[in-house]
Design an enzyme around this catalytic site. Structure first.
Site, PDB file in Angstrom:
ATOM      1  CG  HIS A  58       1.277  14.053  -1.937  1.00  0.00           C
ATOM      2  ND1 HIS A  58      -0.038  14.279  -2.297  1.00  0.00           N
ATOM      3  CD2 HIS A  58       1.825  15.288  -1.799  1.00  0.00           C
ATOM      4  CE1 HIS A  58      -0.262  15.587  -2.370  1.00  0.00           C
ATOM      5  NE2 HIS A  58       0.849  16.213  -2.076  1.00  0.00           N
TER       6      HIS A  58
ATOM      7  CB  ALA B  84      -6.998   9.984  -5.437  1.00  0.00           C
TER       8      ALA B  84
ATOM      9  CG  PHE C 204      -7.763  11.395  -0.614  1.00  0.00           C
ATOM     10  CD1 PHE C 204      -7.340  10.846   0.586  1.00  0.00           C
ATOM     11  CD2 PHE C 204      -6.956  11.231  -1.738  1.00  0.00           C
ATOM     12  CE1 PHE C 204      -6.150  10.157   0.683  1.00  0.00           C
ATOM     13  CE2 PHE C 204      -5.750  10.542  -1.651  1.00  0.00           C
ATOM     14  CZ  PHE C 204      -5.351  10.004  -0.444  1.00  0.00           C
TER      15      PHE C 204
ATOM     16  CB  CYS D  34      13.803  -1.140  12.865  1.00  0.00           C
ATOM     17  SG  CYS D  34      15.419  -1.424  12.147  1.00  0.00           S
TER      18      CYS D  34
ATOM     19  CB  CYS E 148      19.035   2.467  12.260  1.00  0.00           C
ATOM     20  SG  CYS E 148      18.091   1.094  11.566  1.00  0.00           S
TER      21      CYS E 148
ATOM     22  CB  ILE F 192       1.248   7.205  -1.784  1.00  0.00           C
ATOM     23  CG1 ILE F 192      -0.129   6.731  -1.263  1.00  0.00           C
ATOM     24  CG2 ILE F 192       1.422   8.697  -1.483  1.00  0.00           C
ATOM     25  CD1 ILE F 192      -0.277   6.815   0.251  1.00  0.00           C
ATOM     26  CG  ASP F 193      -1.444   4.179  -6.514  1.00  0.00           C
ATOM     27  OD1 ASP F 193      -0.534   4.351  -7.366  1.00  0.00           O
ATOM     28  OD2 ASP F 193      -2.593   4.645  -6.649  1.00  0.00           O
TER      29      ASP F 193
END
Ligand code: OAD
Ligand code: ZN
Length: 240
Positions: A119, A22, A33, A149, A130, A103-104
């Site tokens: 991650h 991070a 974090f 969805c 689905c 995760i960015d």
């Protein structure tokens, strides 16, 4: 002096792997974090560490999304000097992979191609019923707090590794292979306290272990070069 040493190491390496966390994105305005201004030190209705768990997502998806969309989906953030430097290093053929806990998606936005996201990513989201794909904008801008969805009404879940969930096997294999085969490993912007991610650096058997982090980490003592500074600021001083 440290910058000179880093310059020399990078000049003499042709298979670098970057392992980050991070702290690589804080210079893009995304909080980490565990720093004082990090997400885990936020005063929130529930402890943030509890919110980003599988159980919490299952039982309180609305509260999960309230936090996740507001604090973790930073869609306006732009790649910083660390991201663009690494992309350039890859383009020059000196870097084989970026292994990230982030995760960015900012490494890809900055131009990197081989990125192993341990991650997951906010940019991949799937219907839990689905498996239809949705992008980050769809999730962030959904009228209902919980994105549903459009085909079947199922709840959409981000392809992000929550606490209690396992890492993707193929991503792990690729990350370990890259680390095992590199000549220089640069670890930066990570507290190295989250497992199994932090354990993958043990596969390194190359020549130079470099650590760039604002605060001390458990790997400082094994590194050949430790620079306590901002990763974007440090890397932008290197000429390639
Ligand atoms: P942490 O917040 O634990 O650590 C970030 C580290 O980066 C700290 O040691 C900071 O001192 C340092 N840092 C901050 N800004 C920096 C900068 N500009 N330059 C250099 N260092 C800087 O973040 P991670 O180690 O990434 O998991 O945390 C690992 C995992 O814990 C995350 O992937 C996340 C979290 O739970 C999931 O969400 C699954
Ligand atoms: Zn569906």
């Amino acid at each position: 002096e440290n910058i000179e040493k880093l310059q020399e190491i990078i000049d003499n390496s042709n298979n670098i792997v970057f392992f980050g966390g991070a702290g690589v994105s804080t210079e893009s305005g995304i909080p980490d974090f565990r720093s004082v201004d990090g997400l885990y030190n936020l005063k929130y209705k529930y402890p943030p560490e509890q919110i980003i768990s599988h159980t919490f997502f299952q039982y309180k998806p609305e509260e999960f999304y309230r936090f996740y969309k507001d604090k973790m989906m930073c869609l306006d953030a732009k790649p910083n000097k660390a991201h663009t430097f690494l992309a350039k290093l890859e383009e020059k053929g000196k870097l084989s992979a970026v292994v990230t806990q982030n995760i960015d998606g900012l490494h890809q936005a900055g131009g990197s191609h081989t990125v192993y996201e341990l991650h997951g990513s906010i940019h991949r989201n799937y219907c839990t019923k689905c498996h239809t794909f949705y992008d980050a904008e769809f999730v962030k801008n959904s009228k209902d707090l919980i994105p549903k969805c459009t085909k079947c009404g199922g709840i959409i879940k981000p392809d992000v590794v929550l606490y209690e969930e396992g890492l993707d096997d193929e991503t792990v294999t690729n990350a370990i292979n890259a680390i095992s085969n590199c000549d220089t490993l640069i670890i930066a912007g990570t507290s190295l306290v989250v497992y199994p991610a932090a354990s993958f650096i043990r596969y390194f058997k190359g020549n130079h272990l470099v650590l760039i982090n604002l605060s001390e980490t458990s790997a400082d003592k094994t590194a050949d070069l430790v620079i306590h500074g901002k990763v974007g600021e440090v890397l932008s001083q290197i000429k390639i």
